[in-house]
Design a protein around this motif. Structure first.
Motif, short mmCIF file in Angstrom:
data_model
loop_
_atom_site.label_atom_id
_atom_site.label_comp_id
_atom_site.label_asym_id
_atom_site.label_seq_id
_atom_site.Cartn_x
_atom_site.Cartn_y
_atom_site.Cartn_z
N GLU A 81 0.84 -1.15 0.20
CA GLU A 81 0.10 0.01 0.01
C GLU A 81 0.84 1.15 0.06
O GLU A 81 0.52 2.42 -0.76
CB GLU A 81 -0.77 -0.08 1.29
CG GLU A 81 -2.08 -1.06 1.12
CD GLU A 81 -1.65 -2.33 1.30
OE1 GLU A 81 -2.47 -3.49 1.35
OE2 GLU A 81 -0.52 -2.72 1.99
N ARG B 53 -15.80 -6.07 3.06
CA ARG B 53 -14.96 -4.90 3.05
C ARG B 53 -15.48 -4.12 2.28
O ARG B 53 -15.76 -4.25 1.17
CB ARG B 53 -13.74 -5.25 3.31
CG ARG B 53 -12.80 -3.92 3.32
CD ARG B 53 -11.34 -4.08 3.71
NE ARG B 53 -11.31 -4.38 5.03
CZ ARG B 53 -9.98 -4.35 5.54
NH1 ARG B 53 -8.97 -4.51 4.97
NH2 ARG B 53 -9.95 -4.61 7.02
N ILE C 111 -14.42 0.02 1.23
CA ILE C 111 -13.44 1.19 1.30
C ILE C 111 -14.38 2.47 1.07
O ILE C 111 -14.79 2.49 -0.14
CB ILE C 111 -12.01 1.02 0.46
CG1 ILE C 111 -11.40 -0.55 1.04
CG2 ILE C 111 -11.41 2.25 0.54
CD1 ILE C 111 -10.00 -0.54 0.29
N CYS D 45 -18.30 5.21 -0.88
CA CYS D 45 -17.84 3.83 -0.75
C CYS D 45 -17.28 3.43 -2.09
O CYS D 45 -18.18 3.58 -3.24
CB CYS D 45 -18.93 2.88 -0.65
SG CYS D 45 -18.32 1.19 -0.14
N CYS E 94 -21.32 1.36 5.25
CA CYS E 94 -19.84 1.64 5.46
C CYS E 94 -19.58 3.24 5.38
O CYS E 94 -18.60 3.71 6.05
CB CYS E 94 -19.06 1.17 3.80
SG CYS E 94 -19.14 -0.61 3.79
N GLY F 169 -11.49 1.51 5.95
CA GLY F 169 -11.78 0.15 5.43
C GLY F 169 -12.76 -0.36 6.51
O GLY F 169 -12.71 -0.19 7.85
N VAL G 292 -6.46 1.45 6.02
CA VAL G 292 -6.87 0.14 5.39
C VAL G 292 -5.75 -0.39 4.52
O VAL G 292 -5.32 0.29 3.61
CB VAL G 292 -8.19 0.42 4.91
CG1 VAL G 292 -8.16 1.31 3.80
CG2 VAL G 292 -8.73 -0.81 4.18
N PHE H 61 -5.17 -2.39 1.16
CA PHE H 61 -5.85 -2.50 -0.11
C PHE H 61 -5.63 -3.50 -1.44
O PHE H 61 -6.02 -3.16 -2.34
CB PHE H 61 -6.23 -1.15 -0.51
CG PHE H 61 -5.19 -0.20 -0.77
CD1 PHE H 61 -4.58 -0.19 -2.04
CD2 PHE H 61 -4.92 0.75 0.29
CE1 PHE H 61 -3.50 0.71 -2.24
CE2 PHE H 61 -3.74 1.56 0.03
CZ PHE H 61 -3.41 1.63 -1.05
N PHE I 11 -8.16 -5.87 -2.11
CA PHE I 11 -9.32 -5.05 -2.92
C PHE I 11 -9.27 -4.33 -4.27
O PHE I 11 -9.95 -4.49 -4.95
CB PHE I 11 -9.61 -3.64 -1.86
CG PHE I 11 -10.69 -2.97 -2.15
CD1 PHE I 11 -11.69 -3.05 -1.27
CD2 PHE I 11 -10.72 -1.89 -3.04
CE1 PHE I 11 -12.88 -2.44 -1.80
CE2 PHE I 11 -11.95 -1.42 -3.37
CZ PHE I 11 -13.16 -1.49 -2.63
N VAL J 272 -7.31 2.55 -5.59
CA VAL J 272 -7.41 2.99 -4.27
C VAL J 272 -6.50 4.11 -4.02
O VAL J 272 -6.81 5.20 -3.19
CB VAL J 272 -7.60 1.90 -3.18
CG1 VAL J 272 -7.48 2.48 -1.97
CG2 VAL J 272 -8.69 0.78 -3.72
#
Length: 295
Positions: free
Chosen positions: A22, A188, A190, A196, A230, A243, A263, A265, A268, A276
């Motif tokens: 990340e 999950r 984000i 979201c 979320c 997250g 978070v 990711f 994801f 992200v």
């Protein structure tokens, strides 16, 4: 944060002590945009005069892996004129599972029944209250570490006795939570600045469904209820970036389990195709927005 054409973009700080997938993605995105990145290591920041001068007005992405250091440094950054994303409140609340639960409960966001257990005696009573199976969690942990599924009194005694032997009152304190369909897939989402950006389903591994423990990840079909939950959960803890972990209850409605202000990711991005890192950097360099809980 906007800059006039032709002017060099102002540096963005990134608070970290460990560079993972990340953090590499965020650093690459800053470089792609031509934004100078200033690495800030919370293990060495003393906030001496030379530190304070360069921090005034700086936007800082908070990616510190330690919850305690993340919250302490975010508080210090704000005091010295910097703008950490997320801020100190979100870092402190998300770094403590009981504080997160209290915020969610206060704002009417559905979450499993959760009790505070500062001692083994309180823990046994809490487990009896929520019933078996129950989940015992430390106040602060990641990747499912020290999270236990309690199926009987013998397991409860073993886990609580271990907690009682830990060195501080904070580490000895746990929360006891009702187990909502343990082993079933969890979800999950984000959230970045009140939107979201996507939702995934995690399954497999062991009952905790952590990717670090071998869970598989796939994109979740669009679902307004989940997206709304979320966004509300992120706002409840004051997080611009979050997250949010959820689980589907037996009645088909969803409950918020946890909110993470720093978070991860990797899985994801691969499952959803959402960039992200770009969303997070854009949030960091844009003007701050008030985090309000939508109805």
């Amino acid at each position: 944060m906007s800059d006039r054409p032709g002017r060099r973009p102002r540096p963005v700080g990134i608070l970290l002590s460990t560079v993972r997938y990340e953090e590499r993605r965020l650093l690459d995105e800053l470089e792609r945009r031509g934004i100078p990145a200033v690495r800030l290591d919370p293990r060495t920041l003393s906030f001496a005069p030379r530190d304070a001068e360069r921090l005034v007005g700086m936007r800082v992405l908070n990616r510190e892996i330690s919850s305690q250091r993340a919250a302490l440094t975010a508080e210090s950054l704000e005091a010295f004129g910097a703008y950490p994303v997320n801020g100190a409140t979100a870092s402190r609340v998300c770094g403590n599972k009981w504080s997160t639960y209290v915020r969610l409960r206060q704002l009417g966001i559905p979450t499993p029944t959760t009790l505070l257990a500062p001692s083994p005696e309180a823990g046994r009573e809490a487990i009896e209250t929520v019933g078996y199976p129950a989940v015992v969690k430390p106040l602060s942990s990641s990747w499912g570490n020290r999270v236990s599924l309690i199926t009987d009194r013998y397991a409860a005694d073993a886990v609580l006795e271990h907690c009682a032997a830990l060195p501080s009152a904070v580490t000895r304190t746990v929360i006891v939570q009702e187990a909502v369909r343990p082993g079933a897939p969890d979800i999950r989402g984000i959230v970045v600045d009140g939107v979201c950006v996507g939702v995934i389903v995690r399954a497999g591994g062991d009952w905790r469904n952590n990717v670090a423990r071998g869970a598989t990840v796939e994109q979740h079909p669009p679902d307004e209820e989940i997206q709304r939950l979320c966004v509300r959960a992120a706002a409840a803890v004051g997080a611009r970036i979050a997250g949010v972990d959820l689980v589907e209850g037996a009645d088909g409605h969803h409950l918020v389990l946890e909110v993470n202000s720093r978070v991860e990711f990797q899985g994801f991005e691969r499952a959803t195709g959402v960039d992200v890192a770009a969303r997070i950097v854009e949030a960091c360099v844009s003007e701050p927005t008030d985090v309000k809980v939508p109805v």
